[in-house]
Scaffold this active site. Structure first.
Site, PDB file in Angstrom:
ATOM      1  N   GLN A 194       0.868  -1.180   0.000  1.00 31.79           N
ATOM      2  CA  GLN A 194       0.000   0.000   0.000  1.00 31.79           C
ATOM      3  C   GLN A 194       0.906   1.231   0.000  1.00 31.79           C
ATOM      4  OE1 GLN A 194      -3.781  -0.806   0.315  1.00 31.79           O
ATOM      5  NE2 GLN A 194      -2.566  -2.457  -0.583  1.00 31.79           N
ATOM      6  N   GLY A 235     -11.639   2.153   4.684  1.00 26.46           N
ATOM      7  CA  GLY A 235     -10.717   1.403   3.850  1.00 26.46           C
ATOM      8  C   GLY A 235      -9.878   2.269   2.929  1.00 26.46           C
ATOM      9  N   HIS A 236      -8.967   1.618   2.212  1.00 17.79           N
ATOM     10  CA  HIS A 236      -8.034   2.344   1.352  1.00 17.79           C
ATOM     11  C   HIS A 236      -8.751   3.009   0.178  1.00 17.79           C
ATOM     12  CE1 HIS A 236      -7.062  -1.789  -0.725  1.00 17.79           C
ATOM     13  NE2 HIS A 236      -8.339  -1.485  -0.795  1.00 17.79           N
ATOM     14  N   ASN A 237      -8.245   4.190  -0.152  1.00 25.21           N
ATOM     15  CA  ASN A 237      -8.732   4.979  -1.289  1.00 25.21           C
ATOM     16  C   ASN A 237     -10.165   5.502  -1.127  1.00 25.21           C
ATOM     17  OD1 ASN A 237      -6.638   2.884  -2.616  1.00 25.21           O
ATOM     18  ND2 ASN A 237      -6.564   4.838  -3.704  1.00 25.21           N
TER      19      ASN A 237
END
Length: 348
Positions: A194, A235-237
């Site tokens: 990541q 979460g990511h993004n």
């Protein structure tokens, strides 16, 4: 702290009734004492005005004459928040940079900032004016922290992130841990690095033990004025818009976009890649699997129009046990009729 009622009224720009007294604190109508300010918003509690010992009651015009003294407000909750900010005692007792903190030689900490013992500030990181970094906080390399921020004990802000001004991180918040990304291989799950970042804009507050993942690529973003409760997973993004309210135990899947002014009530779950439009409200424990139209109010799992869900929950669900009994009875009757019909065919 003590403050004259007249001075408090002037500070708030409100009218007050009754004799001037010293106000030393804020409490409920039931618990307030003669030097406390209390408040009344909900009319169903107005009977407490007859028994309260509060020195003054912050309330709207219709109830002012029922209190011995009153501060008269058109927006009681807003003015109550102002009063509590006046009387609140800030956490912490130190000023300056403790010798027991680790500050990397190439980090920049403003001379007006406060850094408590056992905080860690990494290489190339920066901490802005009047920011307070409590004990046990980790600030990773090349992370930028703005002005007037409060980082409460044991927060983690990983490397390469950006926090704006007036950001508050409650104890145990984790910003910029790895997003949940793995590739399936014959040998098992391979971790996907990541390598993105997290950007938190001005005036954001993030609750205790909330986790905001760094992006796989690009940026996980929390826009200005948004308030996030405890135990939230982002979460990511993910991108969360301006002035949103995200309540406890919400989980938001990767790459979801949340518009401005959205309310996600407690334990809402949002699937990956969803889009929630501006001003939408999602009821507690709802499951959102797709897009949500701007301004809509939804609830339930799967989420539907709030009115439809409430009708189903309040009208249909209580009748399910009786409906189940009726269906079982009808099944038995149908089986008998089917058997009789089959027997009749054989006799012919």
């Amino acid at each position: 702290m003590s403050m004259k009622l007249s001075a408090l009224a002037m500070e708030l720009g409100l009218e007050h009734t009754g004799a001037d007294i010293d106000i030393t604190g804020v409490n409920t109508l039931e618990k307030a004492g003669p030097e406390d300010l209390s408040f009344l918003v909900n009319p169903k509690y107005q009977h407490l005005l007859e028994t309260t010992k509060a020195g003054c009651v912050l309330t709207s015009g219709p109830y002012a004459d029922k209190a011995q003294r009153a501060l008269i407000s058109d927006n009681v909750y807003m003015d109550l928040a102002k009063v509590m900010n006046i009387f609140a005692r800030p956490q912490g007792c130190l000023r300056g940079i403790s010798e027991l903190a680790y500050v990397h030689p190439e980090a920049q900490v403003d001379e007006s900032a406060t850094v408590y013992p056992f905080a860690f500030i990494g290489e190339g990181a920066s901490v802005g004016p009047k920011t307070v970094v409590f004990a046990g906080v980790y600030v990773g390399e090349h992370t930028n922290i703005g002005a007037n921020c409060i980082l409460y004990p044991n927060c983690v802000i990983m490397g390469g992130l950006h926090l704006g001004d007036n950001v508050i991180l409650q104890p145990g918040a984790v910003i910029g841990g790895d997003g949940y990304g793995y590739a399936q291989t014959p040998a098992g799950h391979m971790k996907i690095p990541q390598i993105g970042t997290v950007e938190i804009e001005n005036d954001v507050e993030i609750g205790s033990n909330t986790a905001i993942d760094r992006a796989a690529l690009d940026t996980t973003k929390i826009k200005r004025g948004t308030k996030i409760d405890n135990l939230v997973q982002i979460g990511h993004n993910v991108e969360i818009g301006e002035h949103c309210l995200v309540i406890g135990q919400v989980g938001i899947g990767g790459s979801t976009i949340v518009g401005n002014g959205v309310v996600l009530a407690g334990q809402v779950g949002v699937a990956d890649n969803a889009k929630i439009g501006d001003g939408a409200m999602v009821g507690a424990q709802s499951g959102v699997a797709g897009n949500v139209e701007p301004g809509s109010k939804i609830a339930g799992t799967p989420a539907m129009k709030a009115g439809t869900f409430l009708k189903a929950a309040s009208v249909c669900m209580p009748k399910l046990p009786e409906l189940f009994k009726r269906v079982k009875k009808l099944e038995k009757e149908l089986a008998i009729l089917t058997a009789e019909a089959a027997g009749g065919d054989c006799n012919e």
